[in-house]
Design a protein around this motif. Structure first.
Motif: not given
Length: 340
Positions: A43-44, A104-107, A123-125
């Motif tokens: 689950v996101a 998850v940490t994203v840029t 979505y990429a993460a």
């Protein structure tokens, strides 16, 4: 005495999706630490009411169906303290018994504006985590209200019937992303959290008028409901489903007829295209242009209309230059597509 009606509603919605996942999914490619190869569903969760309600329902229903359940929270790094909030969400997910749980940490880039860039990074993460664990599905907390907003945005942009179809209940490669709450309103999710004493986080971006979706949610939809009466959200969501059915049928028609208008060199025969209904012809054009190398996300209705005029309004005009350095020109009764 059974659960609160809102809790019962969210659990039923999740149960239906999990039954579908269970019947369509082979054993997980990556087993748990204990060697369990039963399907894994993630689950996101942002910590908001919608996704928190979804996480609680997944944690309740998955073990009863022999499905492993995990959670992912994405830190976009766009607000001060976002890393701490992401850690708090992960702790709550683990407290539900979800395993694995990942932060998850994203840029976030700039392409397409802040909302689109954040969505792409998210979505990429999620894809990366799902691939790593061999997850059968990733559940998203979009509600009927989100669907109505998406349809209204598509209508305002004049993007065509596919845009009006909104979000699908299942999307992504192999139907990876599932949206159990598209038939439920936002208030049901919030009531479910209240009934279960679940703390939720209200993202300030959701009320920031700098964001288009926020203006639709807090300004446009209330004005429509005031002018037209209650039921606008339900009507827009119903429009999404009807539009999706029509768009799917037209896409199938275009896929079936495309080989008949293709030539041996990969071009398109103008006479065959001209004979097709416009809605089908433009879909054939779009499919061919994407195959030639134009990114689907960068193609808009105006691009396809320009190519269509090479067929319906031919006056000797030159090549049409499209995203992805794809050029389309009319030559000897054919449309020639080249990437250069």
């Amino acid at each position: 005495m059974g659960p609160h009606p809102a809790v019962a509603a969210i659990r039923l919605a999740v149960r239906r999706v999990l039954h579908d996942v269970l019947t369509l999914t082979p054993p997980a490619s990556v087993p748990s630490a204990a060697g369990d190869r039963s399907p894994l569903v993630l689950v996101a969760c942002s910590g908001g009411a919608d996704s928190m309600a979804l996480a609680s329902a997944l944690a309740f229903e998955a073990p009863r169906l022999g499905i492993r359940a995990g959670g992912v929270t994405v830190d976009h790094g766009l607000q001060e303290g976002s890393d701490l909030r992401a850690s708090e969400v992960a702790i709550r997910l683990a407290s539900f018994g979800l395993d694995p749980v990942e932060t998850v940490t994203v840029t976030v880039g700039r392409d397409g504006g802040p909302e689109a860039a954040a969505r792409d990074a998210r979505y990429a993460a999620l894809d990366a985590v799902a691939d790593r664990y061999g997850a059968a599905a990733v559940l998203l907390g979009h509600t009927r209200d989100d669907q109505a907003e998406t349809v209204l945005l598509g209508l305002a942009r004049g993007s065509g019937i596919r845009s009006l179809s909104g979000m699908a209940t299942a999307s992504g490669a192999g139907g990876r992303y599932r949206r159990p709450f598209l038939g439920l309103d936002r208030q049901t999710a919030r009531k479910a959290c209240l009934a279960q004493s679940l703390p939720v986080w209200d993202d300030p971006h959701n009320t920031d008028p700098a964001y288009t979706r926020s203006r639709v949610r807090h300004e446009a939809l209330p004005v429509l409901e005031k002018a037209l009466g209650k039921g606008v959200v339900e009507a827009l969501a119903r429009t999404a489903q009807l539009s999706r059915d029509d768009a799917d049928a037209l896409d199938s028609w275009a896929a079936a007829v495309e080989p008949s208008v293709r030539d041996d060199a990969g071009g398109l025969e103008v006479a065959g295209l001209f004979a097709l209904p416009p809605a089908v012809r433009r879909r054939v054009i779009r499919r061919a242009v994407i195959e030639a190398g134009s990114p689907a996300g960068s193609l808009f209705a105006r691009h396809i209309e320009e190519v269509d005029r090479l067929i319906t309004g031919w006056r000797g005009q030159g090549a049409i230059n499209l995203p992805g350095r794809v050029a389309v020109r009319r030559q000897g009764g054919r449309l020639v597509l080249r990437q250069g």
